[in-house]
Structures are given as structure tokens and as C-alpha cells.
Design a protein around this motif. Structure first.
Motif, short mmCIF file in Angstrom:
data_model
loop_
_atom_site.label_atom_id
_atom_site.label_comp_id
_atom_site.label_asym_id
_atom_site.label_seq_id
_atom_site.Cartn_x
_atom_site.Cartn_y
_atom_site.Cartn_z
N LEU A 4 16.64 -16.12 30.34
CA LEU A 4 16.89 -14.97 31.20
C LEU A 4 17.76 -15.46 32.35
N GLY A 5 18.88 -14.78 32.59
CA GLY A 5 19.76 -15.11 33.71
C GLY A 5 19.78 -13.99 34.72
N SER A 14 23.11 -8.56 38.37
CA SER A 14 23.38 -8.86 36.96
C SER A 14 22.18 -9.55 36.33
N VAL A 15 21.84 -9.10 35.12
CA VAL A 15 20.75 -9.69 34.35
C VAL A 15 21.23 -9.85 32.92
N LYS A 30 24.82 -5.03 34.28
CA LYS A 30 25.38 -5.29 35.61
C LYS A 30 25.46 -3.96 36.34
N ARG A 31 24.87 -3.93 37.53
CA ARG A 31 24.90 -2.72 38.35
C ARG A 31 25.56 -3.06 39.68
N ASN A 54 17.48 -2.32 41.90
CA ASN A 54 18.15 -2.54 40.61
C ASN A 54 17.33 -3.44 39.69
N LEU A 55 16.82 -4.55 40.22
CA LEU A 55 16.05 -5.48 39.38
C LEU A 55 14.81 -4.80 38.82
#
Length: 135
Positions: A4-5, A14-15, A30-31, A54-55
Motif C-alpha cells: 500500500l502506498g 494519492s493511494v 488520486k484526489r 480524502n484518505l
């Protein structure tokens, strides 16, 4: 192994999930953080708040994945005093997830993330063990 990044820079959350064995990105979101019209940027406390929102939303869409490690950008670049509070949202999330899943957390810089993703896209693993000049 799935990694997981997480990256929480000043303008985007960004995830990503990467299947390291298949060398494939299996999830990426990506938001961009909202910047009021006429403004030239965000205050750090506003960026931090937006990243937390966001997360929370992004992580709620990731279920049933066997994560083996968490990577997170914790500073803008690899310099001693490189710091921005907005990276604390990603760091807190990474260490919470790492502790809950009992997996390692690997810290990096936002700048190194850009460079590493370029190397990943080349699909040449041997480049990770070489000294490179990247512009």
C-alpha cells in the motif's frame, strides 16, 4: 506481496496498491485538494484537513486486500529539514494501518516517490540497484 502506498502532498492525496510479484498496480486513486478560485494555494492546516477527509473516503473503498507492507511519503524531499505538516496525514494513516496489520512501514520522500514510480514504469528492476542521474 501487495504494498500500500500513500502520499499526501500539498495538492493531492494519492493511494495505490502494488502487486510486487506481478509488477502491477492493482488500485490507484488520486484526489486533488480544492483550491478556492483566485487563491494561489492552500494553508497547511487546510491541506491536512482535506487529506484526512480524502484518505477516509479512499480507504473505505479498499477491502479484502492482503497488504504486506505500507510505503508513505513523510517529507517533500530527502533533506534534513524538509518538512510540511500535510505529510502527517499520510504518515498517521500508514503507521495506523501498519500497526493494525502488523506489517512494516517504509518511509520515503515525495520526491523519491516520483523517481521510484518512473523506474517502476520502466519495468527494469535492475535499475533500483544502480546509481542514476534523473532529471
Amino acid at each position: 506481496m501487495i504494498t500500500l502506498g500513500i502520499d499526501t502532498s500539498n495538492y493531492a492525496t494519492s493511494v495505490a496498491l502494488v502487486d510486487n510479484d506481478a509488477h502491477q498496480v492493482i488500485f490507484s486513486e488520486k484526489r486533488f485538494l480544492p483550491v478556492e478560485e483566485g487563491k494561489i494555494g492552500l494553508r497547511q492546516q487546510q491541506a491536512l484537513f482535506e487529506h484526512i477527509k480524502n484518505l477516509t473516503n479512499i480507504f473505505s473503498s479498499i477491502k479484502g486486500i492482503d497488504i504486506g507492507a505500507v510505503g508513505v511519503s513523510v517529507r517533500p524531499k530527502d533533506e534534513k529539514n524538509s518538512y510540511m505538516p500535510c505529510f502527517l496525514a499520510g504518515k498517521m494513516s500508514a503507521y495506523s494501518i501498519g500497526a493494525a496489520l502488523n506489517v512494516p512501514v517504509i518511509e520515503s520522500s515525495h520526491q523519491t516517490g516520483h523517481l521510484t514510480s518512473a523506474l517502476f514504469d520502466l519495468n527494469k528492476e535492475e535499475l533500483f540497484n544502480k546509481t542514476l542521474l534523473m532529471l
